[in-house]
Design a protein around this motif. Structure first.
Motif, PDB file in Angstrom:
ATOM      1  N   SER A 100       0.838  -1.213  -0.146  1.00 39.89           N
ATOM      2  CA  SER A 100      -0.028   0.019   0.195  1.00 39.89           C
ATOM      3  C   SER A 100       0.974   1.337  -0.204  1.00 39.89           C
ATOM      4  O   SER A 100       2.100   1.146   0.197  1.00 39.89           O
ATOM      5  N   ASN A 101       0.130   2.447  -0.315  1.00 33.83           N
ATOM      6  CA  ASN A 101       0.713   3.648   0.033  1.00 33.83           C
ATOM      7  C   ASN A 101       0.725   3.705   1.408  1.00 33.83           C
ATOM      8  O   ASN A 101      -0.112   3.204   2.215  1.00 33.83           O
ATOM      9  N   VAL A 102       1.416   4.830   1.932  1.00 34.16           N
ATOM     10  CA  VAL A 102       1.254   5.199   3.521  1.00 34.16           C
ATOM     11  C   VAL A 102       1.123   6.856   3.541  1.00 34.16           C
ATOM     12  O   VAL A 102       1.466   7.388   2.609  1.00 34.16           O
ATOM     13  N   PRO A 103       0.532   7.163   4.442  1.00 36.95           N
ATOM     14  CA  PRO A 103       0.246   8.615   4.539  1.00 36.95           C
ATOM     15  C   PRO A 103       1.239   9.473   4.887  1.00 36.95           C
ATOM     16  O   PRO A 103       2.252   8.849   5.875  1.00 36.95           O
ATOM     17  N   ALA A 104       1.568  10.639   4.555  1.00 31.83           N
ATOM     18  CA  ALA A 104       2.391  11.683   4.960  1.00 31.83           C
ATOM     19  C   ALA A 104       1.951  12.782   5.384  1.00 31.83           C
ATOM     20  O   ALA A 104       1.068  13.326   4.526  1.00 31.83           O
ATOM     21  N   ASP A 105       2.239  13.537   6.351  1.00 29.25           N
ATOM     22  CA  ASP A 105       1.188  14.776   6.741  1.00 29.25           C
ATOM     23  C   ASP A 105       1.381  15.785   5.810  1.00 29.25           C
ATOM     24  O   ASP A 105       2.439  16.036   5.006  1.00 29.25           O
ATOM     25  N   GLY A 106      -0.169  16.384   5.303  1.00 32.91           N
ATOM     26  CA  GLY A 106      -0.045  17.310   4.118  1.00 32.91           C
ATOM     27  C   GLY A 106       0.343  16.765   2.681  1.00 32.91           C
ATOM     28  O   GLY A 106      -0.074  17.545   1.925  1.00 32.91           O
ATOM     29  N   GLU A 107       0.437  15.485   2.623  1.00 38.07           N
ATOM     30  CA  GLU A 107       0.398  14.986   1.225  1.00 38.07           C
ATOM     31  C   GLU A 107      -0.643  13.956   1.056  1.00 38.07           C
ATOM     32  O   GLU A 107      -1.322  13.506   1.810  1.00 38.07           O
ATOM     33  N   SER A 108      -1.021  13.867  -0.367  1.00 33.03           N
ATOM     34  CA  SER A 108      -2.231  13.311  -0.882  1.00 33.03           C
ATOM     35  C   SER A 108      -1.620  12.027  -1.318  1.00 33.03           C
ATOM     36  O   SER A 108      -0.696  11.628  -1.563  1.00 33.03           O
ATOM     37  N   PHE A 109      -2.693  11.223  -1.812  1.00 22.05           N
ATOM     38  CA  PHE A 109      -2.421   9.619  -2.355  1.00 22.05           C
ATOM     39  C   PHE A 109      -1.458  10.076  -3.706  1.00 22.05           C
ATOM     40  O   PHE A 109      -0.775   9.219  -4.188  1.00 22.05           O
ATOM     41  N   LEU A 110      -1.899  11.130  -4.312  1.00 27.37           N
ATOM     42  CA  LEU A 110      -1.412  11.260  -5.655  1.00 27.37           C
ATOM     43  C   LEU A 110       0.089  12.055  -5.674  1.00 27.37           C
ATOM     44  O   LEU A 110       0.632  12.576  -6.800  1.00 27.37           O
ATOM     45  N   SER A 111       0.308  12.521  -4.269  1.00 25.90           N
ATOM     46  CA  SER A 111       1.608  13.416  -4.213  1.00 25.90           C
ATOM     47  C   SER A 111       2.744  12.530  -4.617  1.00 25.90           C
ATOM     48  O   SER A 111       2.873  11.245  -4.219  1.00 25.90           O
ATOM     49  N   GLY A 112       3.712  13.148  -5.219  1.00 29.43           N
ATOM     50  CA  GLY A 112       5.103  12.295  -5.382  1.00 29.43           C
ATOM     51  C   GLY A 112       5.240  11.526  -6.379  1.00 29.43           C
ATOM     52  O   GLY A 112       6.156  10.702  -6.533  1.00 29.43           O
ATOM     53  N   TRP A 113       4.219  11.372  -7.155  1.00 28.76           N
ATOM     54  CA  TRP A 113       4.605  10.383  -8.550  1.00 28.76           C
ATOM     55  C   TRP A 113       3.734  11.051  -9.635  1.00 28.76           C
ATOM     56  O   TRP A 113       2.685  11.802  -9.584  1.00 28.76           O
ATOM     57  N   PRO A 114       4.260  10.631 -10.914  1.00 28.29           N
ATOM     58  CA  PRO A 114       3.392  11.151 -12.080  1.00 28.29           C
ATOM     59  C   PRO A 114       1.923  10.733 -12.285  1.00 28.29           C
ATOM     60  O   PRO A 114       1.822   9.584 -12.449  1.00 28.29           O
ATOM     61  N   SER A 115       0.916  11.826 -11.973  1.00 29.31           N
ATOM     62  CA  SER A 115      -0.331  11.306 -11.519  1.00 29.31           C
ATOM     63  C   SER A 115      -1.165  12.131 -12.658  1.00 29.31           C
ATOM     64  O   SER A 115      -2.597  12.028 -12.415  1.00 29.31           O
ATOM     65  N   GLU A 116      -0.756  12.971 -13.515  1.00 28.07           N
ATOM     66  CA  GLU A 116      -1.594  13.451 -14.548  1.00 28.07           C
ATOM     67  C   GLU A 116      -2.567  12.593 -15.206  1.00 28.07           C
ATOM     68  O   GLU A 116      -3.684  13.078 -15.380  1.00 28.07           O
ATOM     69  N   HIS A 117      -2.188  11.432 -15.447  1.00 22.41           N
ATOM     70  CA  HIS A 117      -3.298  10.723 -16.086  1.00 22.41           C
ATOM     71  C   HIS A 117      -4.440  10.263 -15.241  1.00 22.41           C
ATOM     72  O   HIS A 117      -5.552  10.224 -15.559  1.00 22.41           O
ATOM     73  N   VAL A 118      -3.904  10.121 -13.771  1.00 22.62           N
ATOM     74  CA  VAL A 118      -5.202   9.820 -13.026  1.00 22.62           C
ATOM     75  C   VAL A 118      -5.918  11.263 -12.752  1.00 22.62           C
ATOM     76  O   VAL A 118      -7.344  11.037 -12.792  1.00 22.62           O
ATOM     77  N   ARG A 119      -5.409  12.298 -12.645  1.00 22.01           N
ATOM     78  CA  ARG A 119      -6.128  13.684 -12.576  1.00 22.01           C
ATOM     79  C   ARG A 119      -7.145  13.886 -13.623  1.00 22.01           C
ATOM     80  O   ARG A 119      -8.208  14.140 -13.611  1.00 22.01           O
ATOM     81  N   GLN A 120      -6.630  13.520 -14.862  1.00 19.01           N
ATOM     82  CA  GLN A 120      -7.343  13.444 -16.150  1.00 19.01           C
ATOM     83  C   GLN A 120      -8.453  12.578 -16.095  1.00 19.01           C
ATOM     84  O   GLN A 120      -9.504  12.986 -16.320  1.00 19.01           O
ATOM     85  N   ALA A 121      -8.411  11.400 -15.714  1.00 18.48           N
ATOM     86  CA  ALA A 121      -9.274  10.448 -15.671  1.00 18.48           C
ATOM     87  C   ALA A 121     -10.427  10.968 -14.749  1.00 18.48           C
ATOM     88  O   ALA A 121     -11.733  10.804 -15.016  1.00 18.48           O
ATOM     89  N   ILE A 122     -10.132  11.506 -13.488  1.00  9.84           N
ATOM     90  CA  ILE A 122     -10.954  11.901 -12.752  1.00  9.84           C
ATOM     91  C   ILE A 122     -11.866  13.060 -13.352  1.00  9.84           C
ATOM     92  O   ILE A 122     -12.946  13.057 -13.097  1.00  9.84           O
ATOM     93  N   ALA A 123     -10.988  13.884 -13.747  1.00  7.80           N
ATOM     94  CA  ALA A 123     -11.753  15.062 -14.342  1.00  7.80           C
ATOM     95  C   ALA A 123     -12.836  14.405 -15.537  1.00  7.80           C
ATOM     96  O   ALA A 123     -13.930  15.269 -15.602  1.00  7.80           O
TER      97      ALA A 123
END
Length: 231
Positions: A99-122
């Motif tokens: 799994s992913n692990v939480p980091a304070d102030g960071e989201s699931f999509l922080s720190g990795w190339p996530s443009e395709h996920v953000r676009q899919a959500i939109a």
């Protein structure tokens, strides 16, 4: 008797744990698979990341659970890690399943190339659509297991992926097991590797893919049982 609360990752509900839950119950544990808001039978319920954290906390408090092992798979490591901090002395251990692990102030999509996920959500009304069958190739799953995942999956609320985590103390202070599924990559992600330097964290490897509750349910149940017994 250990109380397990099992939370599956993106697109999945409590049903994903059926086989694992059966083996844990046979070993004498109480098991509480949990569907997060907005997924599976809870589709339509509004959900952000903190909603999912509260889903887990509320389940523990509603049932009056103690000696709890919280288990988070994939995405659900983010809310489960936060919930583990918030349930305090009720926690026995937290287990992160590939799994992913939480980091304070960071989201699931922080720190990795996530443009395709953000676009899919939109493009899908604020939801992350489930993968197609072909996306599960190379993960140790049979055709029947892939069909089951695809048929049961539901769109995942996008806000849960973009909202930041909230932690009040270092995650490495919690008693934790991290299960790394080797077909999904040989090494833990850097954030996990750093946490594994804590004397309270242990690493367990499984020679299977990212969905071990389907591909290796009996082995996963055994590891969860041993993780609880070893604390």
């Amino acid at each position: 008797m250990t109380q397990f609360v099992l939370v599956a990752g993106a697109w999945l509900g409590a049903w994903a744990w059926d086989e694992v839950a059966g083996d844990l119950r046979a070993a004498g544990h109480d098991v509480h698979p949990l569907t997060l808001s907005g997924l599976a039978e809870k589709q339509g319920a509004p959900a952000g990341q903190q909603t999912h954290v509260q889903d887990v906390v509320d389940e523990v408090e509603r049932l009056g659970l103690r000696d709890v092992v919280l288990v988070g798979h994939s995405y659900s490591g983010i809310p489960v890690g936060q919930a583990a901090e918030r349930i305090g002395e009720r926690l026995r251990r937290v287990v992160f399943v590939d799994s992913n692990v939480p980091a304070d102030g960071e989201s699931f999509l922080s720190g990795w190339p996530s443009e395709h996920v953000r676009q899919a959500i939109a493009d899908n009304g604020g939801f992350w659509p489930p993968p197609a069958a072909g996306d599960y190739a190379g993960q140790g799953l049979t055709d029947e297991q892939i069909e089951r995942i695809v048929d049961g999956g539901t769109p995942h609320p996008g806000a849960t992926l973009t909202e930041p985590a909230v932690l009040k103390r270092p995650l490495g202070e919690l008693p934790a097991t991290y299960i790394k599924c080797l077909l999904d990559g040989d090494e833990p992600i850097p954030a996990v590797a750093e946490l594994l330097g804590s004397e309270r964290w242990e690493l367990v490897e499984m020679d299977t893919g990212h969905w071990p509750m389907f591909s290796r349910p009996r082995e996963l149940a055994r590891i969860l049982h041993e993780s609880a017994a070893g604390t």
